[in-house]
Scaffold this active site. Structure first.
Site, mmCIF file in Angstrom:
data_model
loop_
_atom_site.group_PDB
_atom_site.id
_atom_site.type_symbol
_atom_site.label_atom_id
_atom_site.label_comp_id
_atom_site.label_asym_id
_atom_site.label_seq_id
_atom_site.Cartn_x
_atom_site.Cartn_y
_atom_site.Cartn_z
ATOM 1 N N GLU A 85 7.324 -6.873 1.502
ATOM 2 C CA GLU A 85 6.065 -6.770 2.266
ATOM 3 C C GLU A 85 5.168 -7.987 2.001
ATOM 4 O O GLU A 85 4.554 -8.540 2.910
ATOM 5 C CB GLU A 85 5.305 -5.494 1.872
ATOM 6 C CG GLU A 85 5.885 -4.207 2.427
ATOM 7 C CD GLU A 85 5.558 -4.002 3.910
ATOM 8 O OE1 GLU A 85 4.857 -4.843 4.497
ATOM 9 O OE2 GLU A 85 6.017 -2.997 4.465
ATOM 10 N N SER A 90 -10.057 5.352 -5.134
ATOM 11 C CA SER A 90 -10.975 6.474 -5.352
ATOM 12 C C SER A 90 -10.470 7.473 -6.390
ATOM 13 O O SER A 90 -11.231 7.944 -7.232
ATOM 14 C CB SER A 90 -11.242 7.165 -4.012
ATOM 15 O OG SER A 90 -10.021 7.581 -3.414
ATOM 16 N N ARG A 95 0.622 9.906 5.580
ATOM 17 C CA ARG A 95 0.846 8.538 6.055
ATOM 18 C C ARG A 95 2.206 7.988 5.629
ATOM 19 O O ARG A 95 2.385 6.773 5.575
ATOM 20 C CB ARG A 95 -0.244 7.625 5.509
ATOM 21 C CG ARG A 95 -1.666 8.041 5.823
ATOM 22 C CD ARG A 95 -2.585 6.836 5.671
ATOM 23 N NE ARG A 95 -3.975 7.179 5.473
ATOM 24 C CZ ARG A 95 -4.762 7.709 6.412
ATOM 25 N NH1 ARG A 95 -4.278 7.976 7.598
ATOM 26 N NH2 ARG A 95 -6.025 7.973 6.146
ATOM 27 N N LYS A 117 0.854 -1.181 0.000
ATOM 28 C CA LYS A 117 0.000 0.000 0.000
ATOM 29 C C LYS A 117 0.888 1.227 0.000
ATOM 30 O O LYS A 117 1.660 1.453 0.943
ATOM 31 C CB LYS A 117 -0.899 -0.026 1.227
ATOM 32 C CG LYS A 117 -1.910 1.087 1.228
ATOM 33 C CD LYS A 117 -2.940 0.838 2.309
ATOM 34 C CE LYS A 117 -3.909 1.967 2.415
ATOM 35 N NZ LYS A 117 -4.856 1.773 3.511
ATOM 36 N N LYS A 176 -2.187 -1.772 -3.929
ATOM 37 C CA LYS A 176 -3.062 -0.597 -3.907
ATOM 38 C C LYS A 176 -2.242 0.665 -3.972
ATOM 39 O O LYS A 176 -1.293 0.773 -3.200
ATOM 40 C CB LYS A 176 -3.822 -0.678 -2.593
ATOM 41 C CG LYS A 176 -4.822 0.375 -2.388
ATOM 42 C CD LYS A 176 -5.485 0.130 -1.068
ATOM 43 C CE LYS A 176 -6.317 1.351 -0.806
ATOM 44 N NZ LYS A 176 -6.582 1.569 0.539
ATOM 45 N N ARG A 203 -11.054 10.107 1.342
ATOM 46 C CA ARG A 203 -11.123 10.874 2.608
ATOM 47 C C ARG A 203 -12.460 11.581 2.723
ATOM 48 O O ARG A 203 -13.009 11.728 3.802
ATOM 49 C CB ARG A 203 -9.971 11.898 2.683
ATOM 50 C CG ARG A 203 -8.617 11.323 2.383
ATOM 51 C CD ARG A 203 -7.781 11.015 3.626
ATOM 52 N NE ARG A 203 -6.850 9.926 3.350
ATOM 53 C CZ ARG A 203 -5.608 10.081 2.903
ATOM 54 N NH1 ARG A 203 -5.127 11.287 2.687
ATOM 55 N NH2 ARG A 203 -4.835 9.026 2.677
ATOM 56 N N TYR A 230 -14.988 0.616 -7.546
ATOM 57 C CA TYR A 230 -16.282 1.262 -7.292
ATOM 58 C C TYR A 230 -17.232 1.055 -8.475
ATOM 59 O O TYR A 230 -18.410 1.356 -8.381
ATOM 60 C CB TYR A 230 -16.065 2.755 -6.997
ATOM 61 C CG TYR A 230 -15.213 2.955 -5.757
ATOM 62 C CD1 TYR A 230 -15.747 2.797 -4.491
ATOM 63 C CD2 TYR A 230 -13.843 3.249 -5.860
ATOM 64 C CE1 TYR A 230 -14.962 2.938 -3.353
ATOM 65 C CE2 TYR A 230 -13.052 3.394 -4.734
ATOM 66 C CZ TYR A 230 -13.614 3.233 -3.484
ATOM 67 O OH TYR A 230 -12.838 3.352 -2.362
HETATM 68 C C1 PBG Z 1 -7.662 2.615 5.089
HETATM 69 C C2 PBG Z 1 -7.995 2.674 3.637
HETATM 70 C C3 PBG Z 1 -7.833 3.747 2.758
HETATM 71 C C4 PBG Z 1 -8.339 3.313 1.530
HETATM 72 C C5 PBG Z 1 -8.794 2.009 1.701
HETATM 73 N N1 PBG Z 1 -8.554 1.621 3.003
HETATM 74 C C6 PBG Z 1 -7.317 5.106 3.001
HETATM 75 C C7 PBG Z 1 -5.884 5.304 3.290
HETATM 76 O O1 PBG Z 1 -5.147 4.379 3.568
HETATM 77 O O2 PBG Z 1 -5.439 6.466 3.260
HETATM 78 C C8 PBG Z 1 -8.383 4.113 0.279
HETATM 79 C C9 PBG Z 1 -9.290 3.568 -0.796
HETATM 80 C C10 PBG Z 1 -9.536 4.518 -1.912
HETATM 81 O O3 PBG Z 1 -8.874 5.565 -2.066
HETATM 82 O O4 PBG Z 1 -10.431 4.212 -2.705
HETATM 83 N N2 PBG Z 1 -8.807 2.473 5.896
#
Ligand code: PBG
Length: 327
Positions: free
Chosen positions: A234, A275, A218, A197, A249, A207, A314
């Site tokens: 990882e 997203s 992060r 990730k 991701k 968000r 989505y």
């Molecule tokens: C963490 C989580 C995130 C997303 C999925 N699980 C946010 C992040 O890690 O900042 C993002 C998914 C997306 O952008 O569609 N709970």
């Protein structure tokens, strides 16, 4: 006149021959729909930066879950949006917290007709928006967070979820979650590890969807987009800790990573079309700049071709319908 004897175009002449020789197909059963449920809503609410995506009420979530099952999607990934947050994200562990309640609702509604999954992370539940507990200095405390994840995993499994998706990028999270599930008698609950990730700007619209007010970023726990070998490490760690499936991701900007992970492990590999990937396509399509449906299917085909067997998107319900029409 030089004239080619070998003509690859023969196999592109018409739709029938192209279908016959297609190397990659996306099956609706491999698509997973991420869904948001917001505590306290009586009607679903639109998410401005994700046109077409809703924050569901408990009721509308149930109905949308049934619709997704009827469309043939392979799974649902649930995210909870609480009305109140605190420093420790206690709403994620509370059996009456919105995510755990929603898991119960959805499992009661669709049973085993699809795979019900839940995001296992604290960022939706913490007032500061980080994925874990903070030290007095404001760092994310790895090991204290692991204890919270263990309790959250058991709460989600008690609520009836089929698969938990630890997504906080804490070191050791998969092993801790696996042991906690086993100790609580949940040996059959699978772990889909968000193994890879990246600290990605493509998560921006998410968000909005979870109303997270993250201060800072992060980068001290999610990965640097510059790194590929680190992702293989990882993945290797997560598989050793008991991950049943691993995820990469975001998806489209990281297809090289998807491909390398596919080659490195033999567990199912998932990719999350996040997203920001969705929002970019929707925004361009709304301006008439691209052919929306073709772009959706092209992105999914490319993620599949790179080696992801499971795709979180989505567009899962719409894509499932489009795919049925085209094949
Ligand atoms: C963490 C989580 C995130 C997303 C999925 N699980 C946010 C992040 O890690 O900042 C993002 C998914 C997306 O952008 O569609 N709970």
């Amino acid at each position: 006149m030089p004239y080619p004897e070998i003509r690859p175009r023969r196999l592109r002449r018409n739709a029938a021959v192209r279908r016959l020789v297609a190397e990659t197909r996306v099956d609706p059963a491999e698509l997973v729909l991420p869904m948001f449920v917001r505590e306290g809503l009586t009607e679903p609410r639109a998410v401005a930066s994700l046109p077409g995506v809703l924050q569901h009420s408990r009721d509308s979530l149930r109905k949308a879950a049934v619709e997704a099952v009827q469309a043939g999607v392979g799974g649902l990934m649930l995210f909870g949006v609480p009305a109140e947050r605190d420093a420790t994200g206690s709403g994620g562990i509370d059996p009456d917290g919105i995510l755990n309640v929603a898991i119960r609702d959805v499992v009661a509604e669709v049973g085993d007709a699809t795979v019900v999954m839940s995001d296992l992370c604290l960022d939706e539940f913490t007032s500061h928006g980080h994925c874990g507990l903070l030290t007095p200095d404001g760092d994310v405390d790895n090991d204290a967070t692991l204890e919270a994840y263990a309790r959250m995993a058991v709460a989600q499994a008690d609520a009836g979820v089929h698969v938990v998706g630890p997504s906080g990028m804490m070191d050791g999270q998969v092993g801790v979650v696996r042991r906690a599930l086993d100790a609580a008698g949940h040996q059959n609950i699978a772990v889909l590890a968000y193994a890879v990730k990246y600290a990605s700007a493509f998560f921006g619209p998410f968000r909005d969807a979870v109303e997270s007010a993250l201060e800072g970023d992060r980068r001290a726990y999610q990965q640097d987009p510059a790194n590929l070998r680190e992702s293989l490490r990882e993945v290797e760690l997560d598989v050793a800790e008991g991950a049943d499936m691993v995820m990469v991701k975001p998806a489209l900007p990281y297809l090289d990573v998807v491909s390398a992970v596919r080659a490195a492990v033999d567990v199912p590999v998932a990719a999350y079309q996040v997203s920001g990937e969705y929002a970019m396509v929707e925004a361009a399509a709304a301006n008439g700049w691209i052919d929306r449906e073709r772009v959706i299917l092209e992105t999914l085909t490319s993620i599949r071709r790179a080696g992801a067997q499971i795709i979180l998107t989505y567009w899962a319900v719409e894509a499932a319908k489009l795919l049925r029409e085209r094949y």
